[in-house]
Design an enzyme around this catalytic site. Structure first.
Site, mmCIF file in Angstrom:
data_model
loop_
_atom_site.group_PDB
_atom_site.id
_atom_site.type_symbol
_atom_site.label_atom_id
_atom_site.label_comp_id
_atom_site.label_asym_id
_atom_site.label_seq_id
_atom_site.Cartn_x
_atom_site.Cartn_y
_atom_site.Cartn_z
ATOM 1 N N HIS A 1 0.919 -1.118 0.088
ATOM 2 C CA HIS A 1 -0.045 0.232 0.138
ATOM 3 C C HIS A 1 0.751 1.253 -0.007
ATOM 4 O O HIS A 1 1.501 1.522 1.090
ATOM 5 C CB HIS A 1 -0.751 -0.160 1.116
ATOM 6 C CG HIS A 1 -1.801 1.268 1.050
ATOM 7 N ND1 HIS A 1 -3.202 1.024 1.551
ATOM 8 C CD2 HIS A 1 -1.869 2.645 1.078
ATOM 9 C CE1 HIS A 1 -3.892 2.234 1.446
ATOM 10 N NE2 HIS A 1 -2.920 3.183 1.269
ATOM 11 N N HIS B 1 1.619 5.418 -2.075
ATOM 12 C CA HIS B 1 0.912 6.690 -2.808
ATOM 13 C C HIS B 1 2.216 7.186 -3.396
ATOM 14 O O HIS B 1 3.080 7.478 -2.711
ATOM 15 C CB HIS B 1 0.426 7.564 -1.706
ATOM 16 C CG HIS B 1 -0.821 6.973 -1.280
ATOM 17 N ND1 HIS B 1 -2.180 7.290 -1.711
ATOM 18 C CD2 HIS B 1 -1.291 6.432 0.069
ATOM 19 C CE1 HIS B 1 -3.175 6.469 -0.882
ATOM 20 N NE2 HIS B 1 -2.503 6.142 0.193
ATOM 21 N N LEU B 2 2.384 6.873 -4.609
ATOM 22 C CA LEU B 2 3.616 7.585 -5.212
ATOM 23 C C LEU B 2 3.282 8.808 -6.041
ATOM 24 O O LEU B 2 4.068 9.676 -6.384
ATOM 25 C CB LEU B 2 4.067 6.602 -6.556
ATOM 26 C CG LEU B 2 4.486 5.116 -6.083
ATOM 27 C CD1 LEU B 2 4.804 4.103 -7.080
ATOM 28 C CD2 LEU B 2 5.581 5.130 -5.078
ATOM 29 N N ARG B 3 2.131 9.518 -6.045
ATOM 30 C CA ARG B 3 1.826 10.669 -6.589
ATOM 31 C C ARG B 3 2.080 10.707 -8.108
ATOM 32 O O ARG B 3 2.374 9.549 -8.565
ATOM 33 C CB ARG B 3 2.544 11.585 -5.996
ATOM 34 C CG ARG B 3 2.328 11.732 -4.202
ATOM 35 C CD ARG B 3 0.751 11.842 -4.003
ATOM 36 N NE ARG B 3 0.683 11.934 -2.513
ATOM 37 C CZ ARG B 3 -0.288 11.472 -1.729
ATOM 38 N NH1 ARG B 3 -1.469 10.670 -2.308
ATOM 39 N NH2 ARG B 3 -0.620 11.751 -0.508
ATOM 40 N N ASN C 1 -5.491 7.124 -6.142
ATOM 41 C CA ASN C 1 -6.142 8.274 -5.696
ATOM 42 C C ASN C 1 -5.313 9.486 -6.103
ATOM 43 O O ASN C 1 -4.782 10.408 -5.471
ATOM 44 C CB ASN C 1 -6.333 8.561 -4.142
ATOM 45 C CG ASN C 1 -4.935 8.590 -3.389
ATOM 46 O OD1 ASN C 1 -3.865 7.967 -3.716
ATOM 47 N ND2 ASN C 1 -5.068 9.067 -2.307
ATOM 48 N N LYS D 1 -9.749 -0.615 -5.399
ATOM 49 C CA LYS D 1 -9.772 0.229 -4.278
ATOM 50 C C LYS D 1 -11.067 0.982 -3.816
ATOM 51 O O LYS D 1 -11.326 1.836 -4.558
ATOM 52 C CB LYS D 1 -8.513 1.290 -4.053
ATOM 53 C CG LYS D 1 -8.365 2.220 -2.879
ATOM 54 C CD LYS D 1 -7.882 1.243 -1.826
ATOM 55 C CE LYS D 1 -7.742 2.199 -0.437
ATOM 56 N NZ LYS D 1 -6.716 3.006 -0.192
ATOM 57 N N HIS E 1 -10.493 1.344 2.195
ATOM 58 C CA HIS E 1 -10.338 2.317 3.184
ATOM 59 C C HIS E 1 -11.416 2.282 4.198
ATOM 60 O O HIS E 1 -12.559 2.777 3.845
ATOM 61 C CB HIS E 1 -10.349 3.791 2.661
ATOM 62 C CG HIS E 1 -9.827 4.893 3.418
ATOM 63 N ND1 HIS E 1 -8.533 5.535 3.726
ATOM 64 C CD2 HIS E 1 -10.515 5.411 4.545
ATOM 65 C CE1 HIS E 1 -8.723 6.074 4.716
ATOM 66 N NE2 HIS E 1 -9.957 6.298 5.184
ATOM 67 N N HIS F 1 -4.714 -0.296 6.149
ATOM 68 C CA HIS F 1 -3.912 0.580 7.112
ATOM 69 C C HIS F 1 -4.841 0.502 8.610
ATOM 70 O O HIS F 1 -5.341 1.372 8.800
ATOM 71 C CB HIS F 1 -3.788 2.157 6.692
ATOM 72 C CG HIS F 1 -4.790 2.462 5.823
ATOM 73 N ND1 HIS F 1 -6.139 2.707 6.024
ATOM 74 C CD2 HIS F 1 -4.547 3.131 4.542
ATOM 75 C CE1 HIS F 1 -6.694 3.124 5.248
ATOM 76 N NE2 HIS F 1 -5.885 3.490 4.146
ATOM 77 N N LEU G 1 -4.833 9.576 7.817
ATOM 78 C CA LEU G 1 -6.017 8.923 7.851
ATOM 79 C C LEU G 1 -5.956 7.571 7.523
ATOM 80 O O LEU G 1 -5.174 7.121 6.623
ATOM 81 C CB LEU G 1 -6.935 9.797 6.954
ATOM 82 C CG LEU G 1 -7.680 11.188 7.561
ATOM 83 C CD1 LEU G 1 -8.336 11.862 6.560
ATOM 84 C CD2 LEU G 1 -8.331 10.974 8.959
ATOM 85 N N ASP H 1 1.585 2.485 3.579
ATOM 86 C CA ASP H 1 0.597 3.922 3.338
ATOM 87 C C ASP H 1 1.457 5.004 3.365
ATOM 88 O O ASP H 1 1.074 6.098 3.891
ATOM 89 C CB ASP H 1 -0.622 4.043 4.475
ATOM 90 C CG ASP H 1 -1.626 5.249 4.026
ATOM 91 O OD1 ASP H 1 -1.677 5.405 2.867
ATOM 92 O OD2 ASP H 1 -2.282 5.531 4.870
ATOM 93 N N HIS I 1 3.222 14.651 1.278
ATOM 94 C CA HIS I 1 2.595 15.841 1.042
ATOM 95 C C HIS I 1 3.750 16.919 1.110
ATOM 96 O O HIS I 1 4.604 16.777 1.950
ATOM 97 C CB HIS I 1 1.392 16.148 1.959
ATOM 98 C CG HIS I 1 0.264 15.457 1.734
ATOM 99 N ND1 HIS I 1 -0.765 15.410 0.821
ATOM 100 C CD2 HIS I 1 -0.222 14.094 2.474
ATOM 101 C CE1 HIS I 1 -1.604 14.741 0.866
ATOM 102 N NE2 HIS I 1 -1.410 13.893 1.958
ATOM 103 N N ALA J 1 -2.907 18.688 5.549
ATOM 104 C CA ALA J 1 -3.273 17.377 4.356
ATOM 105 C C ALA J 1 -2.879 16.210 5.438
ATOM 106 O O ALA J 1 -1.812 15.896 6.066
ATOM 107 C CB ALA J 1 -2.359 17.589 3.351
#
Ligand code: NCD
Ligand code: ZN
Length: 372
Positions: free
Chosen positions: A17, A19-21, A45, A103, A140, A178, A223, A251, A255, A267
Site C-alpha cells: 500500500h 502513494h507515489l503521486r 487516488n 480500491k 479504506h 492501514h 487517515l 501507506d 505531501h 493534509a
C-alpha cells in the site's frame, strides 16, 4: 567490550500500500519505494483518480520512466472504484495482468477521495464480479458520517459494512487497509482466509499522544487518524504474532511541507518510504520479535495476492543513522516521519538504487530545516 552489531537477513520485502503521486513528485517517491522493496501496490487516488485500465497503463508507464532499465522493482497498479465503475472495466482490469486490486474509498473519507463511492450497497454487483474474477478488494475502512466521531470511524465501518461484505461474498479476497484499532485486529483475526489487513509503520510506532500532546504535530496527521496507545498495542501484537492475515503496507503518503504545515488545514498523510523497512524493524525489535519480521514484510502479502515471494534478500544491521530534517520532493520540500531524528536499523545490503536518477532523488540531497 562492545556487543557485536546485530543484523538480520530477510527475503526482499514488498509494500502492499503506497502513494507515489505523479508528475514532478514521482522521481523522489519512486526512488524511495524501489530502493529495497521488490514490488509496491500503488494506490489510485491521483487527481483525477485512476478509474480505468487505460489510465492505469499510462500511470504505470510514468512510474517506470523513473526506473533504470535493469530495475527489478515492479509497480503493481490498482483501480479506484466509483459509483459508475462498470463490470466491463473490472473484467478488463483483471485481463490486464498489471492491476492487482480495486480500491474502495468511501467518498470524502481521506485525501483525494471526493470521487469515491457514495453508496457501498449499490456496489454489491461489482463485488460479485470481483469475487467471480478473483480481483482483490482493497478498502479504506472508515465511515464518513459527520455524527460519527473521527476516532470511531474504523470500528463503525467494520460493523456497518465490512462484516456484511465478508458474509455476502465469502470468496472475495479483501484487504482492510492501514488498520488502526483493536476492533480491526479482532475482526481480521476471526474473519478467516482471504480477509487480511495491512499495517503501517507509523500506526505501530505512534499513537495520538505523539500527534497531539503539547503541540499539534502535522507530520503525524494521517487517515485513519492515530488512535490511543491500547490500539497501537493491539496492532503491535497482531503483526508480531506471525498471523499471515496481517502484512506490510506503509501507506506512505507524501505531501509537500506547505500542504501539511498550513494554518488553513493540514493534509492527511505520513511519509515513511525513505526508511520504511528500518522503521518496521524497530517495532519488531522493541518487542523482541525480529524473527517475525520476514513473514510480515516478505511472505504474507505476496501469498495473499497470489504472487511469488521475492527470491533475493536484504540485510538489516543495528546501526545508527540520521534522517534529514527535510527531503527534496519535486520542486518542493517534505518533512518525513523521523525528520532530523536517529534511526536504529539500517539496510546494509540489498539496496538496489533502481531509480533512473538516484542523483536527483531527495535522499542524496538533504536539506536542513531553516533555524527557528
Ligand atoms: C492518503 C493520501 O494522502 O493519499 N492519506 C492518508 O492520510 N493516509 C490517503 C489514504 O490512504 O487514506
Ligand atoms: Zn493510503
Amino acid at each position: 567490550m562492545n556487543a557485536p552489531m546485530r543484523s538480520i537477513k530477510i527475503k526482499r520485502p514488498d509494500d502492499w500500500h503506497i502513494h507515489l503521486r505523479d508528475g514532478d513528485y514521482l522521481a523522489a517517491s519512486v526512488a524511495d519505494a524501489s530502493n529495497y522493496f521488490g514490488r509496491a501496490l500503488v494506490m489510485p487516488n491521483l487527481v483525477p483518480p485512476i478509474v480505468d485500465v487505460a489510465a492505469a497503463r499510462a500511470y504505470k508507464g510514468r512510474i517506470e520512466q523513473h526506473l533504470r532499465k535493469d530495475s527489478c522493482f515492479t509497480p503493481l497498479l490498482t483501480l479506484y472504484l466509483t459509483d459508475e465503475t462498470s463490470q466491463d472495466t473490472l473484467v478488463s482490469a483483471k485481463q490486464s495482468g498489471f492491476i492487482h486490486a480495486c480500491k474502495l474509498y468511501p467518498a470524502g473519507a481521506t485525501t483525494h477521495s471526493e470521487g469515491g463511492v457514495n453508496s457501498i450497497d449499490a456496489l454489491f454487483p461489482i463485488f460479485e464480479t470481483m469475487e467471480k474474477h478473483a480481483m482483490p478488494l482493497s478498502i479504506h475502512g472508515e465511515v464518513t458520517d459527520d455524527d460519527i466521531d473521527i476516532f470511531d470511524r474504523e470500528a463503525v465501518f467494520i460493523d456497518r459494512y465490512l462484516s456484511r461484505i465478508v458474509t455476502r461474498f465469502p470468496a472475495l479476497r479483501i484487504v482492510l487497509e492501514h488498520i488502526t484499532t483493536r476492533d480491526a485486529v479482532a475482526f481480521i483475526s476471526e474473519a478467516g482466509d482471504g480477509v487480511c489487513a495491512t499495517v503501517t509503520a507509523h500506526h505501530l510506532l505512534y499513537n495520538r499522544n505523539d500527534m497531539l500532546d503539547g503541540r499539534m504535530k502535522p507530520v503525524y496527521f494521517c487517515l485513519p487518524i492515530l488512535k490511543r496507545s491500547t490500539h497501537q498495542q493491539a496492532l503491535v501484537e497482531a503483526v508480531t504474532s506471525g498471523n499471515p492475515a496481517f502484512f506490510l503496507g506503509t501507506d506512505s503518503a507524501p505531501h509537500p511541507r506547505q500542504a501539511k504545515e498550513n494554518a488553513c488545514g493540514c493534509a492527511a498523510g505520513a511519509y515513511t518510504a525513505h526508511a520504511a523497512i528500518e522503521l518496521y524493524a524497530e517495532v519488531f525489535d522493541k518487542v523482541d520479535c525480529l524473527d517475525k519480521l520476514e513473514g510480515f514484510a516478505s511472505h504474507f502479502g505476496a501469498d495473499f495476492y497470489q504472487l511469488p515471494r521475492n527470491q533475493d534478500q536484504i540485510e538489516l544491521t543495528e546501526e545508527s543513522w540520521q534522517i534529514p530534517a527535510l527531503l527534496n520532493f519535486g520542486q518542493d520540500r517534505l518533512v518525513p516521519i523521523r525528520a532530523g531524528e536517529k534511526m536504529r536499523w539500517r539496510v546494509t545490503s540489498g539496496a538496489r538504487s533502481s531509480a533512473a536518477a538516484m542523483k536527483d532523488s531527495h535522499l542524496s540531497k538533504p536539506h536542513e530545516l531553516p533555524a527557528g
